[in-house]
Design a protein around this motif. Structure first.
Motif, PDB file in Angstrom:
ATOM      1  N   ASP A 182     -14.757   1.528  -6.953  1.00  0.00           N
ATOM      2  CA  ASP A 182     -13.968   2.481  -7.742  1.00  0.00           C
ATOM      3  C   ASP A 182     -14.869   3.518  -8.410  1.00  0.00           C
ATOM      4  O   ASP A 182     -14.560   4.718  -8.420  1.00  0.00           O
ATOM      5  CB  ASP A 182     -13.162   1.746  -8.824  1.00  0.00           C
ATOM      6  N   THR A 193       2.295   1.810  -3.449  1.00  0.00           N
ATOM      7  CA  THR A 193       1.255   2.368  -4.326  1.00  0.00           C
ATOM      8  C   THR A 193       1.115   3.866  -4.096  1.00  0.00           C
ATOM      9  O   THR A 193       1.002   4.647  -5.046  1.00  0.00           O
ATOM     10  CB  THR A 193      -0.087   1.666  -4.070  1.00  0.00           C
ATOM     11  N   ARG A 194       1.127   4.264  -2.836  1.00  0.00           N
ATOM     12  CA  ARG A 194       1.002   5.700  -2.514  1.00  0.00           C
ATOM     13  C   ARG A 194       2.171   6.487  -3.102  1.00  0.00           C
ATOM     14  O   ARG A 194       1.980   7.566  -3.682  1.00  0.00           O
ATOM     15  CB  ARG A 194       0.945   5.901  -1.002  1.00  0.00           C
ATOM     16  N   ASP A 217     -10.431  -3.573 -16.629  1.00  0.00           N
ATOM     17  CA  ASP A 217      -9.391  -2.623 -16.238  1.00  0.00           C
ATOM     18  C   ASP A 217      -8.553  -2.213 -17.447  1.00  0.00           C
ATOM     19  O   ASP A 217      -8.142  -1.058 -17.575  1.00  0.00           O
ATOM     20  CB  ASP A 217      -8.480  -3.237 -15.169  1.00  0.00           C
ATOM     21  N   GLN A 239      -2.435   5.788 -14.634  1.00  0.00           N
ATOM     22  CA  GLN A 239      -1.916   4.595 -15.309  1.00  0.00           C
ATOM     23  C   GLN A 239      -1.438   4.952 -16.719  1.00  0.00           C
ATOM     24  O   GLN A 239      -0.378   4.505 -17.169  1.00  0.00           O
ATOM     25  CB  GLN A 239      -3.004   3.525 -15.401  1.00  0.00           C
ATOM     26  N   HIS A 278       1.910   6.842  -6.805  1.00  0.00           N
ATOM     27  CA  HIS A 278       0.803   7.738  -7.152  1.00  0.00           C
ATOM     28  C   HIS A 278       1.126   9.199  -6.888  1.00  0.00           C
ATOM     29  O   HIS A 278       0.699  10.087  -7.628  1.00  0.00           O
ATOM     30  CB  HIS A 278      -0.442   7.326  -6.365  1.00  0.00           C
ATOM     31  N   ALA A 303       0.369  -5.424  -9.097  1.00  0.00           N
ATOM     32  CA  ALA A 303      -0.507  -5.120  -7.966  1.00  0.00           C
ATOM     33  C   ALA A 303      -0.584  -3.615  -7.729  1.00  0.00           C
ATOM     34  O   ALA A 303      -1.667  -3.063  -7.472  1.00  0.00           O
ATOM     35  CB  ALA A 303      -0.012  -5.834  -6.708  1.00  0.00           C
ATOM     36  N   ASP A 333     -15.220  -4.573  -6.238  1.00  0.00           N
ATOM     37  CA  ASP A 333     -14.089  -3.660  -6.409  1.00  0.00           C
ATOM     38  C   ASP A 333     -14.341  -2.645  -7.514  1.00  0.00           C
ATOM     39  O   ASP A 333     -13.997  -1.464  -7.382  1.00  0.00           O
ATOM     40  CB  ASP A 333     -12.796  -4.443  -6.675  1.00  0.00           C
ATOM     41  N   PRO A 346       0.815  -1.225   0.000  1.00  0.00           N
ATOM     42  CA  PRO A 346       0.000   0.000   0.000  1.00  0.00           C
ATOM     43  C   PRO A 346       0.846   1.273   0.000  1.00  0.00           C
ATOM     44  O   PRO A 346       0.502   2.262  -0.652  1.00  0.00           O
ATOM     45  CB  PRO A 346      -0.823  -0.124   1.294  1.00  0.00           C
ATOM     46  N   GLU A 401      -2.593  -1.870 -10.694  1.00  0.00           N
ATOM     47  CA  GLU A 401      -4.039  -2.079 -10.649  1.00  0.00           C
ATOM     48  C   GLU A 401      -4.727  -1.132  -9.671  1.00  0.00           C
ATOM     49  O   GLU A 401      -5.920  -0.861  -9.811  1.00  0.00           O
ATOM     50  CB  GLU A 401      -4.352  -3.528 -10.259  1.00  0.00           C
ATOM     51  N   ASN A 402      -3.986  -0.615  -8.690  1.00  0.00           N
ATOM     52  CA  ASN A 402      -4.576   0.268  -7.689  1.00  0.00           C
ATOM     53  C   ASN A 402      -4.424   1.748  -8.019  1.00  0.00           C
ATOM     54  O   ASN A 402      -4.813   2.610  -7.228  1.00  0.00           O
ATOM     55  CB  ASN A 402      -3.936  -0.003  -6.312  1.00  0.00           C
TER      56      ASN A 402
END
Length: 455
Positions: free
Chosen positions: A255, A43-44, A101, A78, A47, A68, A251, A40, A71-72
Protein backbone atom coordinates in the motif's frame (compact mmCIF):
# COMPACT_ATOMS: atom_id res chain seq x y z
CA UNK A 1 -15.60 -21.84 -11.87
CA UNK A 2 -17.97 -18.81 -11.74
CA UNK A 3 -19.38 -17.49 -15.00
CA UNK A 4 -17.46 -14.24 -15.55
CA UNK A 5 -20.00 -13.04 -18.15
CA UNK A 6 -22.81 -13.27 -15.59
CA UNK A 7 -20.69 -11.49 -12.96
CA UNK A 8 -19.73 -8.68 -15.32
CA UNK A 9 -23.35 -8.31 -16.44
CA UNK A 10 -24.51 -8.09 -12.81
CA UNK A 11 -21.80 -5.50 -12.08
CA UNK A 12 -22.89 -3.42 -15.09
CA UNK A 13 -26.54 -3.59 -14.02
CA UNK A 14 -25.60 -2.69 -10.46
CA UNK A 15 -23.62 0.31 -11.68
CA UNK A 16 -26.60 1.46 -13.78
CA UNK A 17 -28.95 1.05 -10.81
CA UNK A 18 -26.67 3.17 -8.62
CA UNK A 19 -26.58 6.01 -11.14
CA UNK A 20 -30.37 6.10 -11.47
CA UNK A 21 -33.01 7.33 -9.07
CA UNK A 22 -32.55 5.86 -5.57
CA UNK A 23 -35.98 4.84 -4.27
CA UNK A 24 -37.39 1.73 -2.54
CA UNK A 25 -37.69 -0.39 -5.76
CA UNK A 26 -34.18 0.71 -6.76
CA UNK A 27 -32.83 -0.29 -3.33
CA UNK A 28 -34.35 -3.75 -3.71
CA UNK A 29 -32.73 -4.11 -7.15
CA UNK A 30 -29.37 -2.90 -5.83
CA UNK A 31 -29.51 -5.38 -2.94
CA UNK A 32 -30.38 -8.25 -5.29
CA UNK A 33 -27.59 -7.42 -7.75
CA UNK A 34 -25.00 -6.80 -5.01
CA UNK A 35 -25.24 -10.44 -3.92
CA UNK A 36 -24.29 -11.54 -7.47
CA UNK A 37 -21.19 -9.35 -7.76
CA UNK A 38 -17.78 -10.56 -6.49
CA UNK A 39 -15.98 -8.66 -3.74
CA UNK A 40 -13.29 -7.02 -5.95
CA UNK A 41 -16.00 -5.62 -8.23
CA UNK A 42 -17.99 -4.35 -5.25
CA UNK A 43 -14.86 -2.59 -3.99
CA UNK A 44 -14.36 -0.97 -7.39
CA UNK A 45 -17.97 0.26 -7.51
CA UNK A 46 -17.80 1.71 -3.98
CA UNK A 47 -14.52 3.42 -4.86
CA UNK A 48 -15.57 4.89 -8.21
CA UNK A 49 -19.13 5.97 -7.36
CA UNK A 50 -20.20 9.29 -5.86
CA UNK A 51 -20.21 9.51 -2.02
CA UNK A 52 -24.00 9.16 -1.92
CA UNK A 53 -24.03 6.14 -4.27
CA UNK A 54 -21.18 4.53 -2.35
CA UNK A 55 -23.00 4.96 0.96
CA UNK A 56 -26.16 3.41 -0.50
CA UNK A 57 -24.28 0.39 -1.83
CA UNK A 58 -22.23 0.06 1.35
CA UNK A 59 -25.31 -0.08 3.58
CA UNK A 60 -26.67 -3.04 1.60
CA UNK A 61 -23.60 -5.22 2.18
CA UNK A 62 -23.51 -7.58 5.14
CA UNK A 63 -21.04 -6.84 7.93
CA UNK A 64 -18.23 -9.09 6.72
CA UNK A 65 -18.51 -7.89 3.12
CA UNK A 66 -18.66 -4.26 4.22
CA UNK A 67 -15.50 -4.61 6.31
CA UNK A 68 -13.62 -6.42 3.51
CA UNK A 69 -14.58 -3.70 1.01
CA UNK A 70 -13.74 -0.90 3.44
CA UNK A 71 -10.26 -2.27 4.17
CA UNK A 72 -9.40 -2.11 0.45
CA UNK A 73 -10.34 1.56 0.03
CA UNK A 74 -7.77 4.40 0.21
CA UNK A 75 -7.77 6.19 3.60
CA UNK A 76 -8.99 9.47 2.13
CA UNK A 77 -12.02 7.80 0.59
CA UNK A 78 -12.62 5.80 3.77
CA UNK A 79 -12.89 9.09 5.66
CA UNK A 80 -15.46 10.48 3.20
CA UNK A 81 -17.48 7.28 3.35
CA UNK A 82 -17.45 7.25 7.16
CA UNK A 83 -19.04 10.70 7.22
CA UNK A 84 -21.88 9.50 4.98
CA UNK A 85 -22.79 6.45 7.08
CA UNK A 86 -24.95 6.07 10.17
CA UNK A 87 -23.21 5.82 13.55
CA UNK A 88 -23.94 2.08 14.22
CA UNK A 89 -22.45 1.12 10.83
CA UNK A 90 -19.38 3.27 11.50
CA UNK A 91 -18.78 1.72 14.93
CA UNK A 92 -18.79 -1.81 13.51
CA UNK A 93 -16.38 -0.88 10.72
CA UNK A 94 -13.91 0.92 13.00
CA UNK A 95 -13.89 -1.92 15.53
CA UNK A 96 -13.12 -4.45 12.77
CA UNK A 97 -10.04 -2.62 11.47
CA UNK A 98 -6.49 -3.44 12.54
CA UNK A 99 -4.90 -0.72 14.73
CA UNK A 100 -2.59 0.50 11.95
CA UNK A 101 -5.44 0.77 9.43
CA UNK A 102 -7.59 2.45 12.08
CA UNK A 103 -4.85 4.99 12.80
CA UNK A 104 -4.49 5.78 9.09
CA UNK A 105 -8.24 6.36 8.85
CA UNK A 106 -8.28 8.61 11.95
CA UNK A 107 -5.51 10.67 10.37
CA UNK A 108 -7.86 11.55 7.51
CA UNK A 109 -10.94 12.33 9.62
CA UNK A 110 -11.81 15.65 11.30
CA UNK A 111 -10.44 15.71 14.86
CA UNK A 112 -13.88 15.72 16.52
CA UNK A 113 -15.04 12.70 14.47
CA UNK A 114 -11.83 10.80 15.24
CA UNK A 115 -12.17 11.50 18.98
CA UNK A 116 -15.77 10.31 18.95
CA UNK A 117 -14.85 7.06 17.19
CA UNK A 118 -11.84 6.53 19.46
CA UNK A 119 -14.03 6.82 22.56
CA UNK A 120 -16.19 3.95 21.30
CA UNK A 121 -13.30 1.47 21.26
CA UNK A 122 -12.48 -0.85 24.14
CA UNK A 123 -9.44 0.00 26.29
CA UNK A 124 -7.03 -2.42 24.59
CA UNK A 125 -7.90 -1.35 21.04
CA UNK A 126 -7.79 2.31 22.06
CA UNK A 127 -4.32 1.87 23.58
CA UNK A 128 -2.91 0.18 20.47
CA UNK A 129 -4.44 2.77 18.14
CA UNK A 130 -3.12 5.63 20.26
CA UNK A 131 0.37 4.10 20.18
CA UNK A 132 0.35 4.03 16.36
CA UNK A 133 -1.08 7.56 16.12
CA UNK A 134 1.80 8.79 18.26
CA UNK A 135 4.24 8.45 15.35
CA UNK A 136 4.63 11.08 12.60
CA UNK A 137 2.56 10.47 9.49
CA UNK A 138 5.64 9.81 7.34
CA UNK A 139 7.18 7.35 9.86
CA UNK A 140 6.84 3.61 9.35
CA UNK A 141 5.60 3.27 12.93
CA UNK A 142 2.33 4.81 11.74
CA UNK A 143 1.79 1.82 9.43
CA UNK A 144 3.05 -1.08 11.54
CA UNK A 145 0.80 -3.45 13.45
CA UNK A 146 1.31 -3.23 17.23
CA UNK A 147 -0.42 -6.61 17.53
CA UNK A 148 2.72 -8.69 17.24
CA UNK A 149 3.20 -12.24 18.50
CA UNK A 150 6.71 -12.44 19.95
CA UNK A 151 8.59 -15.32 21.57
CA UNK A 152 10.96 -15.14 24.53
CA UNK A 153 14.46 -16.55 24.12
CA UNK A 154 14.14 -18.71 27.27
CA UNK A 155 11.09 -20.62 26.05
CA UNK A 156 11.28 -24.13 24.65
CA UNK A 157 9.82 -24.89 21.23
CA UNK A 158 6.90 -26.66 22.90
CA UNK A 159 6.13 -23.63 25.10
CA UNK A 160 6.41 -21.32 22.09
CA UNK A 161 4.01 -23.45 20.04
CA UNK A 162 1.53 -23.41 22.90
CA UNK A 163 1.61 -19.59 22.90
CA UNK A 164 1.22 -19.49 19.12
CA UNK A 165 -1.84 -21.74 19.22
CA UNK A 166 -3.43 -19.70 22.00
CA UNK A 167 -2.92 -16.33 20.27
CA UNK A 168 -3.06 -17.27 16.59
CA UNK A 169 -6.21 -15.24 15.87
CA UNK A 170 -4.90 -11.94 17.23
CA UNK A 171 -1.72 -10.91 15.35
CA UNK A 172 -1.65 -9.81 11.72
CA UNK A 173 0.91 -12.51 10.90
CA UNK A 174 2.44 -15.55 12.60
CA UNK A 175 4.65 -16.76 9.75
CA UNK A 176 7.63 -14.80 11.08
CA UNK A 177 7.94 -14.61 14.87
CA UNK A 178 10.19 -12.01 16.52
CA UNK A 179 12.29 -13.27 19.42
CA UNK A 180 12.89 -10.94 22.36
CA UNK A 181 15.03 -10.95 25.46
CA UNK A 182 14.47 -9.12 28.73
CA UNK A 183 12.97 -5.67 28.28
CA UNK A 184 11.50 -6.78 24.90
CA UNK A 185 14.85 -6.16 23.18
CA UNK A 186 14.75 -7.74 19.72
CA UNK A 187 17.22 -10.61 19.33
CA UNK A 188 16.12 -11.97 15.95
CA UNK A 189 13.32 -13.97 14.37
CA UNK A 190 12.12 -17.55 14.03
CA UNK A 191 10.00 -18.76 11.15
CA UNK A 192 6.88 -20.73 11.99
CA UNK A 193 8.19 -23.55 9.77
CA UNK A 194 11.39 -23.89 11.81
CA UNK A 195 9.47 -23.71 15.08
CA UNK A 196 7.15 -26.53 14.01
CA UNK A 197 10.10 -28.64 12.83
CA UNK A 198 12.07 -28.16 16.07
CA UNK A 199 12.20 -30.71 18.87
CA UNK A 200 9.93 -29.93 21.79
CA UNK A 201 12.83 -29.29 24.21
CA UNK A 202 14.84 -27.06 21.86
CA UNK A 203 15.26 -23.54 23.20
CA UNK A 204 13.96 -20.65 21.11
CA UNK A 205 17.36 -19.00 21.64
CA UNK A 206 18.95 -21.84 19.63
CA UNK A 207 16.49 -21.44 16.76
CA UNK A 208 16.74 -17.68 16.40
CA UNK A 209 18.37 -16.12 13.35
CA UNK A 210 19.42 -12.55 12.70
CA UNK A 211 16.60 -10.34 11.46
CA UNK A 212 16.33 -7.30 9.25
CA UNK A 213 14.43 -4.69 11.24
CA UNK A 214 13.63 -1.00 11.05
CA UNK A 215 13.19 1.77 13.59
CA UNK A 216 9.67 3.09 14.06
CA UNK A 217 10.72 6.64 13.13
CA UNK A 218 12.25 5.58 9.79
CA UNK A 219 10.63 7.16 6.76
CA UNK A 220 7.87 4.87 5.50
CA UNK A 221 9.14 4.72 1.90
CA UNK A 222 12.71 3.95 2.98
CA UNK A 223 11.52 1.13 5.24
CA UNK A 224 9.18 -0.25 2.58
CA UNK A 225 11.90 -0.29 -0.10
CA UNK A 226 14.20 -2.10 2.37
CA UNK A 227 11.43 -4.64 3.00
CA UNK A 228 10.94 -5.32 -0.71
CA UNK A 229 14.64 -5.39 -1.56
CA UNK A 230 15.14 -8.28 0.89
CA UNK A 231 11.93 -10.06 -0.23
CA UNK A 232 10.59 -10.31 3.31
CA UNK A 233 7.19 -11.55 4.43
CA UNK A 234 7.30 -9.49 7.62
CA UNK A 235 9.76 -7.17 9.36
CA UNK A 236 10.04 -6.31 13.07
CA UNK A 237 9.80 -2.64 14.03
CA UNK A 238 11.83 -1.41 17.01
CA UNK A 239 12.33 1.80 18.97
CA UNK A 240 15.62 3.61 19.53
CA UNK A 241 16.59 1.11 22.24
CA UNK A 242 15.92 -1.86 19.92
CA UNK A 243 12.80 -2.83 21.84
CA UNK A 244 10.14 -4.53 19.76
CA UNK A 245 7.12 -2.24 19.21
CA UNK A 246 5.39 -3.78 16.19
CA UNK A 247 5.65 -5.65 12.92
CA UNK A 248 5.39 -4.58 9.29
CA UNK A 249 3.62 -6.89 6.85
CA UNK A 250 3.55 -7.22 3.07
CA UNK A 251 0.08 -5.73 2.57
CA UNK A 252 1.08 -2.54 4.40
CA UNK A 253 4.30 -2.27 2.40
CA UNK A 254 2.52 -2.71 -0.93
CA UNK A 255 0.00 0.00 0.00
CA UNK A 256 2.80 2.42 0.89
CA UNK A 257 4.80 1.71 -2.28
CA UNK A 258 1.71 2.00 -4.49
CA UNK A 259 0.88 5.35 -2.91
CA UNK A 260 4.45 6.65 -3.23
CA UNK A 261 4.73 5.49 -6.85
CA UNK A 262 1.40 7.10 -7.73
CA UNK A 263 2.59 10.33 -6.13
CA UNK A 264 5.90 10.24 -8.04
CA UNK A 265 4.19 9.53 -11.36
CA UNK A 266 1.70 12.36 -10.83
CA UNK A 267 4.32 14.91 -9.79
CA UNK A 268 6.73 13.94 -12.55
CA UNK A 269 3.99 14.85 -15.03
CA UNK A 270 3.22 18.14 -13.30
CA UNK A 271 0.16 17.36 -11.15
CA UNK A 272 -0.78 16.30 -7.65
CA UNK A 273 -1.97 12.73 -6.93
CA UNK A 274 -5.71 12.18 -6.44
CA UNK A 275 -6.81 10.80 -3.06
CA UNK A 276 -9.69 8.89 -4.68
CA UNK A 277 -10.50 7.32 -8.04
CA UNK A 278 -10.58 9.44 -11.20
CA UNK A 279 -14.27 8.80 -11.98
CA UNK A 280 -15.46 9.65 -8.45
CA UNK A 281 -13.35 12.83 -8.25
CA UNK A 282 -15.17 16.12 -8.84
CA UNK A 283 -14.17 18.42 -11.67
CA UNK A 284 -12.98 20.96 -9.10
CA UNK A 285 -10.74 18.32 -7.48
CA UNK A 286 -9.20 17.43 -10.87
CA UNK A 287 -8.57 21.08 -11.69
CA UNK A 288 -7.07 21.69 -8.25
CA UNK A 289 -4.65 18.78 -8.70
CA UNK A 290 -3.28 20.27 -11.93
CA UNK A 291 -3.59 24.05 -11.82
CA UNK A 292 -0.76 24.80 -9.37
CA UNK A 293 1.86 23.01 -11.44
CA UNK A 294 0.56 24.53 -14.67
CA UNK A 295 0.93 28.00 -13.17
CA UNK A 296 4.45 27.22 -11.96
CA UNK A 297 5.47 25.85 -15.35
CA UNK A 298 3.84 28.75 -17.20
CA UNK A 299 5.82 31.24 -15.12
CA UNK A 300 9.06 29.31 -15.56
CA UNK A 301 8.48 29.09 -19.31
CA UNK A 302 8.74 32.89 -19.44
CA UNK A 303 12.49 32.32 -19.15
CA UNK A 304 12.44 30.54 -22.51
CA UNK A 305 10.58 33.44 -24.09
CA UNK A 306 13.13 35.89 -22.71
CA UNK A 307 15.99 33.86 -24.19
CA UNK A 308 14.32 33.95 -27.62
CA UNK A 309 13.88 37.70 -27.25
CA UNK A 310 17.59 38.15 -26.52
CA UNK A 311 18.55 36.23 -29.68
CA UNK A 312 15.81 37.68 -31.87
CA UNK A 313 18.34 39.49 -34.09
CA UNK A 314 20.11 36.17 -34.87
CA UNK A 315 16.81 34.68 -36.01
CA UNK A 316 16.27 37.71 -38.26
CA UNK A 317 19.66 37.09 -39.90
CA UNK A 318 19.20 33.33 -40.41
CA UNK A 319 15.47 32.55 -40.32
CA UNK A 320 16.12 28.85 -40.96
CA UNK A 321 17.41 28.55 -37.37
CA UNK A 322 13.84 28.87 -36.06
CA UNK A 323 12.85 25.59 -37.74
CA UNK A 324 15.13 23.55 -35.49
CA UNK A 325 14.09 25.05 -32.14
CA UNK A 326 11.36 22.42 -31.41
CA UNK A 327 13.79 19.59 -32.30
CA UNK A 328 16.53 20.86 -30.01
CA UNK A 329 14.36 21.79 -27.02
CA UNK A 330 12.43 18.53 -27.31
CA UNK A 331 15.62 16.48 -27.44
CA UNK A 332 17.06 18.27 -24.40
CA UNK A 333 13.88 17.85 -22.36
CA UNK A 334 13.51 14.18 -23.23
CA UNK A 335 17.17 13.42 -22.47
CA UNK A 336 16.97 15.17 -19.11
CA UNK A 337 13.72 13.44 -18.19
CA UNK A 338 15.16 10.03 -19.05
CA UNK A 339 18.15 10.64 -16.79
CA UNK A 340 16.01 12.06 -13.97
CA UNK A 341 13.56 9.17 -14.07
CA UNK A 342 16.38 6.62 -13.99
CA UNK A 343 18.17 8.28 -11.06
CA UNK A 344 14.93 8.92 -9.13
CA UNK A 345 14.08 5.24 -9.38
CA UNK A 346 17.62 4.26 -8.32
CA UNK A 347 17.31 6.56 -5.29
CA UNK A 348 13.96 5.04 -4.35
CA UNK A 349 15.23 1.45 -4.32
CA UNK A 350 18.52 2.31 -2.61
CA UNK A 351 20.81 1.71 -5.60
CA UNK A 352 22.05 5.31 -5.46
CA UNK A 353 22.76 7.44 -2.39
CA UNK A 354 23.53 11.12 -1.92
CA UNK A 355 27.24 10.36 -1.57
CA UNK A 356 27.19 8.91 -5.10
CA UNK A 357 26.63 12.35 -6.64
CA UNK A 358 30.04 12.47 -8.33
CA UNK A 359 29.69 9.00 -9.80
CA UNK A 360 26.21 9.77 -11.13
CA UNK A 361 27.38 13.00 -12.79
CA UNK A 362 30.33 11.23 -14.42
CA UNK A 363 28.12 8.40 -15.69
CA UNK A 364 25.41 10.67 -17.06
CA UNK A 365 27.98 12.94 -18.69
CA UNK A 366 29.34 9.96 -20.65
CA UNK A 367 25.86 8.68 -21.45
CA UNK A 368 24.87 12.14 -22.69
CA UNK A 369 28.03 12.36 -24.81
CA UNK A 370 27.32 9.02 -26.50
CA UNK A 371 23.65 9.88 -27.11
CA UNK A 372 24.65 13.33 -28.37
CA UNK A 373 27.28 11.87 -30.71
CA UNK A 374 24.73 9.57 -32.36
CA UNK A 375 21.99 12.21 -32.63
CA UNK A 376 24.47 14.94 -33.56
CA UNK A 377 25.94 12.89 -36.41
CA UNK A 378 22.47 12.16 -37.74
CA UNK A 379 21.46 15.82 -37.42
CA UNK A 380 24.65 16.98 -39.13
CA UNK A 381 24.10 14.69 -42.14
CA UNK A 382 20.37 15.34 -42.60
CA UNK A 383 20.46 19.12 -41.98
CA UNK A 384 23.67 19.45 -44.00
CA UNK A 385 22.22 17.72 -47.06
CA UNK A 386 19.06 19.83 -46.99
CA UNK A 387 20.14 23.25 -45.67
CA UNK A 388 23.90 23.34 -46.15
CA UNK A 389 26.84 21.97 -44.21
CA UNK A 390 27.24 25.08 -42.05
CA UNK A 391 23.69 24.68 -40.71
CA UNK A 392 24.31 20.93 -40.39
CA UNK A 393 27.38 21.62 -38.25
CA UNK A 394 25.39 23.96 -35.99
CA UNK A 395 22.66 21.35 -35.50
CA UNK A 396 25.14 18.51 -34.92
CA UNK A 397 27.21 20.40 -32.34
CA UNK A 398 24.08 21.67 -30.58
CA UNK A 399 22.57 18.19 -30.29
CA UNK A 400 25.86 16.90 -28.84
CA UNK A 401 26.10 19.75 -26.32
CA UNK A 402 22.42 19.68 -25.34
CA UNK A 403 22.43 15.94 -24.69
CA UNK A 404 25.52 16.21 -22.47
CA UNK A 405 24.02 19.12 -20.54
CA UNK A 406 20.53 17.61 -20.20
CA UNK A 407 21.69 14.15 -19.11
CA UNK A 408 24.04 15.63 -16.51
CA UNK A 409 21.42 18.00 -15.10
CA UNK A 410 18.77 15.29 -15.20
CA UNK A 411 20.96 12.98 -13.12
CA UNK A 412 21.98 15.76 -10.76
CA UNK A 413 18.62 17.27 -9.80
CA UNK A 414 17.00 14.26 -8.07
CA UNK A 415 20.06 13.86 -5.82
CA UNK A 416 20.04 17.56 -4.95
CA UNK A 417 16.34 17.26 -4.14
CA UNK A 418 17.04 14.29 -1.89
CA UNK A 419 19.83 16.21 -0.17
CA UNK A 420 17.63 19.19 0.71
CA UNK A 421 14.75 16.97 1.81
CA UNK A 422 12.48 17.58 -1.20
CA UNK A 423 10.68 14.97 -3.29
CA UNK A 424 12.98 14.00 -6.22
CA UNK A 425 9.93 13.55 -8.45
CA UNK A 426 9.06 17.25 -8.02
CA UNK A 427 12.48 18.23 -9.34
CA UNK A 428 12.35 15.95 -12.35
CA UNK A 429 10.32 16.21 -15.53
CA UNK A 430 8.53 19.60 -15.41
CA UNK A 431 11.43 21.65 -14.10
CA UNK A 432 14.07 19.82 -16.11
CA UNK A 433 12.11 20.39 -19.32
CA UNK A 434 11.90 24.13 -18.66
CA UNK A 435 15.55 24.38 -17.62
CA UNK A 436 16.75 22.43 -20.64
CA UNK A 437 14.59 24.50 -23.00
CA UNK A 438 16.15 27.78 -21.88
CA UNK A 439 19.70 26.49 -21.54
CA UNK A 440 19.46 24.56 -24.82
CA UNK A 441 18.47 27.74 -26.67
CA UNK A 442 21.45 29.61 -25.23
CA UNK A 443 23.77 26.81 -26.37
CA UNK A 444 22.09 26.73 -29.80
CA UNK A 445 22.41 30.43 -30.53
CA UNK A 446 25.93 30.60 -29.11
CA UNK A 447 27.09 27.81 -31.45
CA UNK A 448 25.16 29.36 -34.37
CA UNK A 449 26.72 32.76 -33.70
CA UNK A 450 30.23 31.25 -33.70
CA UNK A 451 29.89 28.88 -36.67
CA UNK A 452 27.89 31.20 -38.94
CA UNK A 453 29.72 34.38 -37.91
CA UNK A 454 26.58 36.19 -36.78
CA UNK A 455 26.71 39.43 -34.87
Amino acid sequence: MPDMTVENSAADRLESALTGRIDRPAMDTIAHLAHQVPLPELTRLVHTSTPLQSAVLFRILDKDEALAVFENLPPGYQAELIQNLREPEVAHIVEGLDPDDRAELFGELPANVARQLMSGLDAEEREMTTAVLGYPKAAIGRYMSPEVLSLHEDWTAAEAMEVVRARIDGPETVYLLPVVGYGRVLLGVVSLRNLIAADAEDLVADLVRESISTQALTNREVASRLFLSHRLIAMPVVDKEDRLVGILTMDDVLDIVDEEDAEDIARSSGSEPLDRSYLSSTIFRLVKSRIVWLLVLALSAILTVQVLEVYEDRLDQVVILALFIPLLTGTGGNTGNQAATTVTRALAVGEVRIRDLGRVIWRELRVGAMLGAVLGLLGFVVAGLVYGWAIGLVIGLTLLSVCIMAATVGGLMPIIAKRIGADPAVFSNPFISTFCDATGLIIYFTIATTVLGLS
